[in-house]
Design a protein around this motif. Structure first.
Motif: not given
Lengths: 556, 527
Positions: A138, A337-338, A340, B225-226, B333, B383, B388, B392
């Motif tokens: 993202r 950011m990955p 997800p 989400n994860s 997130e 982030l 990062y 993260f």
């Protein structure tokens, strides 16, 4: 990488080319300015761009320019990259928007297989290494036409890397093609944004999300180009490849191909200079102009003791210059950011394909490789081999939209030699098109009509001069056939030997001075009589026959 | 009838002892009676009655859709429901009516379940008390239980009893209260760090967090989400298994769901645990753990052992780092997921129209509470390009270590881990709010979030009452995608511990009339 050296103020070999297409800027439609095969020397002696027109200063050091490109190609696909919405150009605003595209909470991305295949095809065609595993990320920024507040892209591990694009540029006089190679750093899949329409009068911004989420291939080129023309030709070659593959319609006017250029200048042997990014170049012509302008601007700035800011600029096509972009001031931190919600994208080849895998669920790189269509470079090689044309002609045939097909249709229907066809298509036909700013598809002369004309010429039914006249008639009265024009205007070659002899006799008698000149030892004096004979016969006399008769008569 | 389990009432429907409409009306009436619990944000009376009518017809024709046909259920208000307001207990989504159903909601409806309403939560599921939503806190039904009230009488301190209600835990507190108060037979929660298991423990319920990827998240308004998983709250393990069977499986709309088809299952009854190996992670014995919970934990371990199971101490060495890393990953997130709430496409929009940026700022300031804004700020910080790698990326690496910890333990032959679900029983609200949301979340998720970090199935089973008369739950954590095994063991465990049924006092009133005439205790855990 051997970069041609630019000298301040005197146009190097790139600069002589930079003005290509200058004389035809009003031309509409299909991209042009990609012509190599010289039609009337149109492109060979274009003037250098205005900014370069400076007197070289004594002791001025040389500059090298470095140009890299980021090209966004919209993937030709029925639906968007991560949603089922349709993709159409110019649909009513916000009519192609799924819940996901509007970023309704709880919606999730689902990767479109077609887009992945298009990326793999493009990667293979650009000699890339295809990553068997790639990732989505993202990229965050707040903008009204980016509903989720982030774009899904492939920042860390893109689908394809380390490729190369081979393209041709025209050099020298007469023009010939020089082959250049630019390295492809990577190809990544990403989402397009929507469109913002600013209504300044009402201080409103209207948002159209039709484009939001359409699949893009971002092709990142290493800074291996040195001037606007190289960049334009590289983009043109990429465009041809994408179109041959069917992975993108790559129409710049419709925004399916958008180019950002990174530009810097430095002295030979020194590290690259600070680069600027010129954004949203939406035609090949502007691309070349913007880059050349920006190179000169940077040189001038540095020569004057200024410094180059690492900034984003846009090209003002009316003023022909680049200007800093207002809203992109300050460094953006995209907070990558990955993503997800998307597992790693895994591709297979025939060796790694798991046994019993569902073909609908997996993508086999080898299968895609086998199915690749013929690429433009191969098409050009074939043209050169099959028809014995010069390489630059093969480039022109491909670069002009529709011209190759036109050429092939003419070849199919005529008995004339390919060389004659090449000559007529690239000189006469293309010349007429350019003069009237028409695309091949808009030509009043059909391939069959030209084919018939060339057959008449080839079988000596008409003279070459008459053929030109017939072509002009075909152009102005579409629908007629060449045979009709020839018979209406009685343009057939005169075969009546007695009549021709009579004509020649009369000419000799009417021009005693010519006879004297020839007899005094000036054989070229006879050309005047040949000309008069052609005129008298309205181009119907075969000049070789006339010449023969005249020479015979003079010899007696 | 309402006091029965889903499986029992389902049998009742099939046998014609009660019709779906009758059942629905009883639940609606109880919902009204228990309104003060604040369990529901929206009660979908009309929808439920209409669905019940359809269900009536199916039963009349003998064409029941299955175990869930005619069963009243509730759904946490962070699941998208077509045509029904979905707020996430936030000003940001007040008045937002989604045009689509979350996959799990659709699956429940497709099986004939009756949607009673949307349940309360912490704003955007960020919290562990169900106290931080814009519609006010959820009250724990056990505050009004005979078991709790009787114990309290012995300690004369509650002059103002009504202000001394207990929290449900969270963030799925509304769903827990709804099931615990018998207003429905099952409810969907969501579980990101323990949000289903925590209120289940506090409300004396089964709280199941399935394996990540087993149940679709499409339509679940995300927190992380994860780690997010739709959770299931029921009054018995069997019921949770029935609901899970209805929900599990691949969803083409959620790319993170498993591809392999999930076969329908019936939960077997386990008679012999001698082949089982139960792991007791030593790192879960923390100083903050209440003595009562610890003692029940030990008793439970002894129970397994006495029945022949192998019970061993195991180590999950990176447990201590888990909650901090969870915080970094969660806020990152959150910062990303919340970016879409800008007031343009849907939801709250501020009045400020000086510029798009000013509009965003006003909208987001007005729309989000302090907790959400705080997490967005932290996540944005983590982030940033310069941070990062330090935050993260490191948190992700530690997450991998935590996953490996579990893998090592399970690879060594352990079938399930037995741990506490919470540090202690439910707190009175007044005590709970002495600490801020972040502190409470860190405390309350301590035993639960690791399963989310690792994507493992976990279930909270109520095991007994504390000295205050409040439920205490223990957690079983299973191997990834071995949800069925986990449930099977949980069912055996549930049967052994015989957790008592809640008995209501005023202001709930004597609900025995609604709940059914039979003696309440006899309802539980019938085989």
């Amino acid at each position: 990488m051997a970069a041609p050296v630019l000298r301040l103020g005197c146009a190097g070999r790139c600069w002589a080319l930079a003005g290509v297409d200058r004389g035809s800027r009003l031309r509409r439609g299909a991209p042009n300015g990609f012509t190599f095969g010289g039609i009337r020397g149109q492109m060979s002696t274009a003037p250098p761009p205005p900014l370069t027109a400076q007197e070289p200063r004594k002791g001025a050091r040389e500059w090298e320019a470095v140009v890299g490109l980021e090209i966004h190609a919209q993937i030709s696909s029925n639906s968007k990259l991560f949603s089922g919405s349709q993709v159409h150009f110019a649909a009513p605003p916000n009519s192609l928007v799924s819940f996901f595209d509007a970023s309704l909470p709880g919606t999730l991305p689902v990767l479109n297989r077609r887009c992945v295949e298009a990326a793999v095809m493009t990667g293979l065609a650009l000699n890339c290494h295809i990553n068997k595993k790639s990732l989505f990320d993202r990229k965050h920024y707040f903008y009204a036409d980016l509903p989720a507040g982030y774009q899904i892209t492939q920042q860390r591990l893109p689908i394809a890397v380390s490729g190369r694009l081979t393209y041709g540029v025209g050099v020298g006089t007469p023009r010939r093609v020089a082959v250049r190679t630019a390295r492809v750093k990577q190809i990544q899949l990403e989402q397009d944004s929507g469109k913002s329409l600013h209504d300044d009068a009402r201080a409103q911004t209207l948002i159209d999300l039709n484009r939001a989420g359409v699949g893009l291939l971002e092709v990142v080129m290493e800074p291996d180009m040195t001037c606007g023309e190289e960049a334009a030709m590289a983009v043109r070659e990429l465009q041809l490849i994408l179109q041959a593959l069917g992975t993108s319609q790559a129409n710049m006017a419709e925004g399916q191909l958008r180019v950002d250029a990174n530009i810097s200048v430095h002295h030979p042997g020194e590290p690259f200079g600070v680069r600027t990014e010129v954004k949203n170049l939406n035609s090949a012509k502007f691309l070349a102009k913007a880059i050349d302008y920006e190179i000169q601007r940077q040189i001038k700035e540095l020569e004057n003791g200024g410094e180059i800011l690492n900034e984003t600029r846009s090209f003002d096509s009316r003023l022909g210059c680049t200007v800093p972009m207002r809203d992109k001031e300050g460094k953006q931190d995209y907070r990558f950011m990955p993503e997800p919600n998307l597992p790693p994208l895994v591709l297979y080849d025939s060796a790694s394909l798991p046994a019993g895998a569902d073909v609908q669920q997996v993508i086999n790189i080898d299968c895609i490789r086998e199915g690749l269509p013929e690429l433009p470079s191969v098409t050009r090689d074939k043209l050169v081999q099959q028809y014995g044309m010069r390489p630059e002609h093969s480039f022109t045939l491909l670069n002009e939209v529709g011209l190759l097909e036109f050429f092939q249709n003419v070849i199919k229907e005529t008995r004339a030699e390919p060389k004659l066809v090449t000559n007529w298509v690239l000189n006469t036909f293309l010349g007429y098109l350019k003069q009237q700013s028409l695309a091949v598809g808009e030509s009043p002369v059909s391939p069959s009509a030209l084919a018939e004309l060339l057959t008449l010429l080839d079988t000596k039914v008409i003279s070459s001069a008459a053929a030109k006249q017939v072509f002009e008639d075909l152009w102005s009265s579409p629908g007629k056939t060449a045979a009709q024009v020839v018979s209406e205007q009685r343009l057939e070659l005169m075969e009546d030997q007695a009549a021709l002899e009579q004509l020649c006799q009369a000419l000799l008698e009417g021009h005693p001075q010519v006879v004297t000149d020839v007899k005094k030892g000036n054989p070229r004096a006879v050309n005047k009589l040949i000309g008069l004979a052609r005129k008298a016969t309205l181009n119907r006399a075969d000049p070789t026959v006339i010449k023969k008769i005249l020479e015979e008569k003079l010899a007696t | 009838m309402l006091g029965r389990t889903l499986r029992e009432v389902s049998a009742g429907l099939k046998q014609g002892h009660i019709t779906p409409t009758e059942l629905c009306q009883k639940c609606l009436s109880l919902i009204k009676k228990t309104k003060f619990l604040n369990a529901y944000i929206t009660v979908t009376e009309e929808v439920a009655l209409k669905q019940a009518e359809e269900s009536d017809k199916r039963y009349a024709k003998g064409q029941s859709l299955g175990d869930l046909d005619g069963i009243p259920v509730a759904v946490k208000d962070n699941f998208s429901t077509s045509g029904i307001e979905t707020t996430c207990a936030s000003n940001m989504l007040r008045g937002y009516v989604p045009p689509y159903n979350a996959t799990v909601v659709q699956k429940l409806l497709d099986q004939g379940a009756l949607l009673m309403g949307k349940t309360n939560l912490d704003e955007f599921a960020m919290g562990s008390g169900s106290t931080d939503g814009v519609f006010g806190p959820v009250k724990n039904p056990w505050s009004y239980s005979k078991q709790y009230r009787e114990k309290r009488k012995q300690k004369p301190q509650g002059e103002n009893e009504d202000s001394d209600w207990l929290i449900t835990g969270g963030s799925s507190g509304g769903s827990a209260a709804a099931v615990s108060a018998f207003t429905c037979f099952a409810a969907l929660g969501s579980d990101t760090g323990g949000s289903t298991r925590n209120p289940a423990a506090h409300c004396g319920l089964i709280g199941l967090k399935p394996s990540y990827g087993l149940v679709s998240r499409h339509g679940l308004i995300p927190l992380v989400n994860s780690m997010d998983v739709p959770g299931i709250l029921t009054r018995s393990v069997d019921d949770a298994a029935i609901v899970l069977a209805a929900l599990a499986g691949h969803d083409p709309k959620d790319s993170t769901t498993i591809q392999d088809p999930v076969k329908p299952w019936m939960l077997p009854s386990l008679n012999d645990v001698s082949k089982l190996c139960i792991g007791i992670p030593k790192e879960y014995l923390v100083p903050e753990l209440s003595g009562e919970v610890q003692s029940l934990w030990t008793k439970a371990a002894d129970l397994f052992e006495s029945e022949g199971a192998k019970v061993i101490e195991v180590s999950l060495p990176h447990t201590n780092y888990s909650i901090v890393c969870y915080h970094v990953l969660c806020t990152a997130e959150v910062a990303s997921n919340m970016a879409r709430f800008d007031g343009l496409e849907y939801g709250h929009r501020g009045d400020m129209d000086l510029s798009t940026e000013a509009l965003y700022a006003t909208t987001r300031r007005e729309g989000f509470n302090d907790v959400v804004r705080g997490r967005i700020l932290s996540g944005t910080f983590f982030l940033l390009k310069e941070n990062y790698e330090n935050y993260f990326l490191k948190a992700q690496k530690v997450r991998r270590l935590i996953v490996n910890d579990f893998a090592n333990v399970f690879n060594s032959g352990v079938d399930v881990l037995l741990t506490p679900t919470t540090l202690c029983e439910a707190m009175p609200s007044l005590e709970f709010i002495k600490e801020d949301n972040r502190t409470r979340s860190a405390q309350d998720d301590v035993f639960t979030q690791a399963a989310n970090m690792a994507g493992l199935p976990a279930i909270s089973v109520p095991v007994g009452l504390s000295s205050k008369g409040l439920p205490i739950g223990l957690q079983l954590i299973g191997r990834a995608f071995c949800d069925q095994q986990l449930l099977t063991i949980a069912k055996w465990f549930e049967k052994q511990v015989q957790f008592p049924i809640i008995q209501f006092q005023e202001p709930m009133g004597d609900c025995s009339e609604i709940l059914g005439n039979e003696k309440l205790a006899s309802v539980s855990l019938k085989q």
